[in-house]
Design an enzyme around this catalytic site. Structure first.
Site, PDB file in Angstrom:
ATOM      1  N   ASN A  94       1.287  -3.280   1.608  1.00  0.00           N
ATOM      2  CA  ASN A  94       0.226  -2.571   1.870  1.00  0.00           C
ATOM      3  C   ASN A  94       0.387  -2.363   3.404  1.00  0.00           C
ATOM      4  O   ASN A  94       0.976  -3.175   4.304  1.00  0.00           O
ATOM      5  CB  ASN A  94      -1.142  -3.117   1.716  1.00  0.00           C
TER       6      ASN A  94
ATOM      7  N   HIS B 281       6.229  -2.488   4.046  1.00  0.00           N
ATOM      8  CA  HIS B 281       6.271  -1.186   4.254  1.00  0.00           C
ATOM      9  C   HIS B 281       5.468  -0.555   5.559  1.00  0.00           C
ATOM     10  O   HIS B 281       4.883   0.513   5.621  1.00  0.00           O
ATOM     11  CB  HIS B 281       5.456  -0.554   3.028  1.00  0.00           C
TER      12      HIS B 281
ATOM     13  N   CYS C  81       7.704   6.778  18.583  1.00  0.00           N
ATOM     14  CA  CYS C  81       8.436   8.106  18.820  1.00  0.00           C
ATOM     15  C   CYS C  81       9.730   8.174  18.069  1.00  0.00           C
ATOM     16  O   CYS C  81      10.521   7.293  18.170  1.00  0.00           O
ATOM     17  CB  CYS C  81       8.592   8.239  20.295  1.00  0.00           C
TER      18      CYS C  81
ATOM     19  N   CYS D  58      12.623   8.226  21.305  1.00  0.00           N
ATOM     20  CA  CYS D  58      13.097   7.047  22.064  1.00  0.00           C
ATOM     21  C   CYS D  58      12.710   5.699  21.442  1.00  0.00           C
ATOM     22  O   CYS D  58      12.688   4.602  22.033  1.00  0.00           O
ATOM     23  CB  CYS D  58      12.462   7.103  23.259  1.00  0.00           C
TER      24      CYS D  58
ATOM     25  N   THR E 102      -0.129  -5.488  -7.929  1.00  0.00           N
ATOM     26  CA  THR E 102       1.007  -4.510  -7.578  1.00  0.00           C
ATOM     27  C   THR E 102       1.689  -3.845  -9.155  1.00  0.00           C
ATOM     28  O   THR E 102       1.721  -4.864 -10.087  1.00  0.00           O
ATOM     29  CB  THR E 102       2.501  -5.205  -6.726  1.00  0.00           C
TER      30      THR E 102
ATOM     31  N   GLU F 107      -4.311  -5.094 -15.225  1.00  0.00           N
ATOM     32  CA  GLU F 107      -3.484  -4.807 -16.559  1.00  0.00           C
ATOM     33  C   GLU F 107      -1.960  -5.617 -16.538  1.00  0.00           C
ATOM     34  O   GLU F 107      -1.716  -6.054 -15.384  1.00  0.00           O
ATOM     35  CB  GLU F 107      -3.294  -3.406 -16.647  1.00  0.00           C
TER      36      GLU F 107
HETATM   37  N1  APR Z   1      -7.154  -6.264  -8.794  1.00  0.00           N
HETATM   38  C1  APR Z   1      -6.047  -6.581  -9.289  1.00  0.00           C
HETATM   39  N2  APR Z   1      -4.979  -5.489  -9.453  1.00  0.00           N
HETATM   40  C2  APR Z   1      -5.486  -4.279  -9.614  1.00  0.00           C
HETATM   41  C3  APR Z   1      -6.719  -3.960  -9.033  1.00  0.00           C
HETATM   42  C4  APR Z   1      -7.802  -4.860  -8.887  1.00  0.00           C
HETATM   43  N3  APR Z   1      -9.096  -4.838  -8.422  1.00  0.00           N
HETATM   44  N4  APR Z   1      -6.936  -2.549  -9.165  1.00  0.00           N
HETATM   45  C5  APR Z   1      -5.784  -2.031  -9.480  1.00  0.00           C
HETATM   46  N5  APR Z   1      -4.855  -3.076  -9.686  1.00  0.00           N
HETATM   47  C6  APR Z   1      -3.505  -2.959 -10.052  1.00  0.00           C
HETATM   48  C7  APR Z   1      -2.924  -2.025 -10.913  1.00  0.00           C
HETATM   49  O1  APR Z   1      -3.141  -2.160 -12.284  1.00  0.00           O
HETATM   50  C8  APR Z   1      -1.558  -1.717 -10.324  1.00  0.00           C
HETATM   51  O2  APR Z   1      -0.656  -2.347 -11.352  1.00  0.00           O
HETATM   52  O3  APR Z   1      -2.511  -2.613  -8.685  1.00  0.00           O
HETATM   53  C9  APR Z   1      -1.492  -2.185  -9.067  1.00  0.00           C
HETATM   54  C10 APR Z   1      -1.178  -0.978  -7.975  1.00  0.00           C
HETATM   55  O4  APR Z   1      -0.102  -0.322  -8.216  1.00  0.00           O
HETATM   56  P1  APR Z   1       0.614   0.874  -7.467  1.00  0.00           P
HETATM   57  O5  APR Z   1      -0.715   1.765  -7.263  1.00  0.00           O
HETATM   58  O6  APR Z   1       1.821   1.380  -8.168  1.00  0.00           O
HETATM   59  O7  APR Z   1       0.771   0.462  -6.026  1.00  0.00           O
HETATM   60  P2  APR Z   1       1.898  -0.716  -5.427  1.00  0.00           P
HETATM   61  O8  APR Z   1       2.571  -1.522  -6.376  1.00  0.00           O
HETATM   62  O9  APR Z   1       1.244  -1.485  -4.105  1.00  0.00           O
HETATM   63  O10 APR Z   1       3.079   0.449  -4.952  1.00  0.00           O
HETATM   64  C11 APR Z   1       4.060  -0.207  -4.160  1.00  0.00           C
HETATM   65  O11 APR Z   1       4.702   1.997  -3.719  1.00  0.00           O
HETATM   66  O12 APR Z   1       3.965   4.168  -3.119  1.00  0.00           O
HETATM   67  C12 APR Z   1       4.464   3.147  -2.766  1.00  0.00           C
HETATM   68  O13 APR Z   1       4.780   2.412  -0.587  1.00  0.00           O
HETATM   69  C13 APR Z   1       4.017   2.446  -1.553  1.00  0.00           C
HETATM   70  O14 APR Z   1       3.700   0.149  -1.194  1.00  0.00           O
HETATM   71  C14 APR Z   1       3.419   1.145  -1.996  1.00  0.00           C
HETATM   72  C15 APR Z   1       4.621   0.846  -3.222  1.00  0.00           C
END
Ligand code: APR
Length: 247
Positions: free
Chosen positions: A100, A117, A125, A128, A187, A214
């Site tokens: 995040n 990330h 910049c 530089c 994630t 999920e």
């Molecule tokens: N509690 C737990 N899990 C949750 C919740 C919650 N309240 N709400 C959503 N989720 C889960 C979703 O089910 C999903 O599996 O969080 C996950 C979010 O997944 P993404 O939207 O794909 O985000 P992330 O895994 O952080 O993406 C990775 O992708 O776009 C790039 O650089 C960006 O850091 C990011 C990277």
């Protein structure tokens, strides 16, 4: 919900690592990327999270990050972030490895945070490399330029196709390899190389626990999958952590 196995591991652990994604900030009101109202459902990453697109159309990308920064800085850490900040005090070795860019872990009081990330509150910049974080410049309508070299100023975040910050990566890999317990929270675990960390921790002997609303690609390798909102599950896990770090 939390198994007796995890409870005994929480009591005995010396080193804990927590890998977080957008899901941990969802309850704070920060949109995820791939959820139903996810950012990538509305916007094209190729147009907005990519260096060439930025150089082609800096105004468009700057405007978008300005809007995201406004949303993010108007949110607050939620009980999930707060529980992790407290959990850090309960273990001798503890690290948050986050994908995040929202700075919410630090705002919750976490100390050891590896930002794989980048961070939307930092800028630099492209000419530089000079850092720029002053708010007045960030409020500018047009993409600001560096007073020293006239280079474009960009958000200090990792765009698709860019390398991760080396030091953050090395520290994260070390924390994963030494973890007794490795949590993967909120994630989808599909963006690499970050998504390779859970398997690295498992390989090194960690007990891998997934927390998500999920199942994901990670679920088959996890030792335990806790389905639910991280803002509810993490405070429950904290209740089973030692009162203070083992000596
Ligand atoms: N509690 C737990 N899990 C949750 C919740 C919650 N309240 N709400 C959503 N989720 C889960 C979703 O089910 C999903 O599996 O969080 C996950 C979010 O997944 P993404 O939207 O794909 O985000 P992330 O895994 O952080 O993406 C990775 O992708 O776009 C790039 O650089 C960006 O850091 C990011 C990277």
């Amino acid at each position: 919900m939390i198994s007796s196995r995890l409870i005994s591991k929480l009591a005995a652990a010396d080193s804990v690592a927590v890998f977080t994604g957008a899901g941990i900030s969802a309850e704070s009101g920060v949109p995820t990327f791939r959820g139903d109202d996810g950012i990538w459902k509305k916007f094209k990453p190729a147009e907005l999270a990519n260096f060439d697109s930025f150089m082609r159309n800096p105004e468009l990308v700057w405007e978008w990050y300005k809007a995201r920064r406004k949303v993010i800085t108007s949110t607050q850490p939620n009980p999930g972030h707060v529980a992790l900040a407290e959990m850090e005090k309960r273990y001798r070795k503890f690290a948050i490895i986050t994908q995040n860019i929202d700075n919410l872990h630090r705002r919750a009081g976490s100390k050891t945070v590896y930002e794989l990330h980048g961070n939307i509150e930092r800028n630099y910049c492209v000419g530089c490399g000079k850092p720029y974080d002053d708010a007045s410049m960030l409020e500018q309508a047009t993409a600001p330029r560096c007073p020293s070299c006239n280079g474009l100023i960009r958000p200090d975040v990792v765009w698709f196709g860019e390398l991760l910050p080396m030091d953050e990566w090395n520290q994260s890999a070390k924390a994963a390899a030494r973890a007794d317990i490795f949590f993967a929270v909120g994630t989808s675990a599909i963006v690499y190389p970050a998504a390779s960390l859970p398997a690295m921790a498992k390989e090194a002997g960690a007990y891998v626990v997934e927390i998500n609303v999920e199942r994901t690609d990670l679920s088959p390798i996890a030792d335990e999958v806790l389905l639910g909102r991280s803002g509810e599950i993490l405070p429950q896990i904290l209740m089973h952590c030692p009162q203070e770090a083992n000596a």
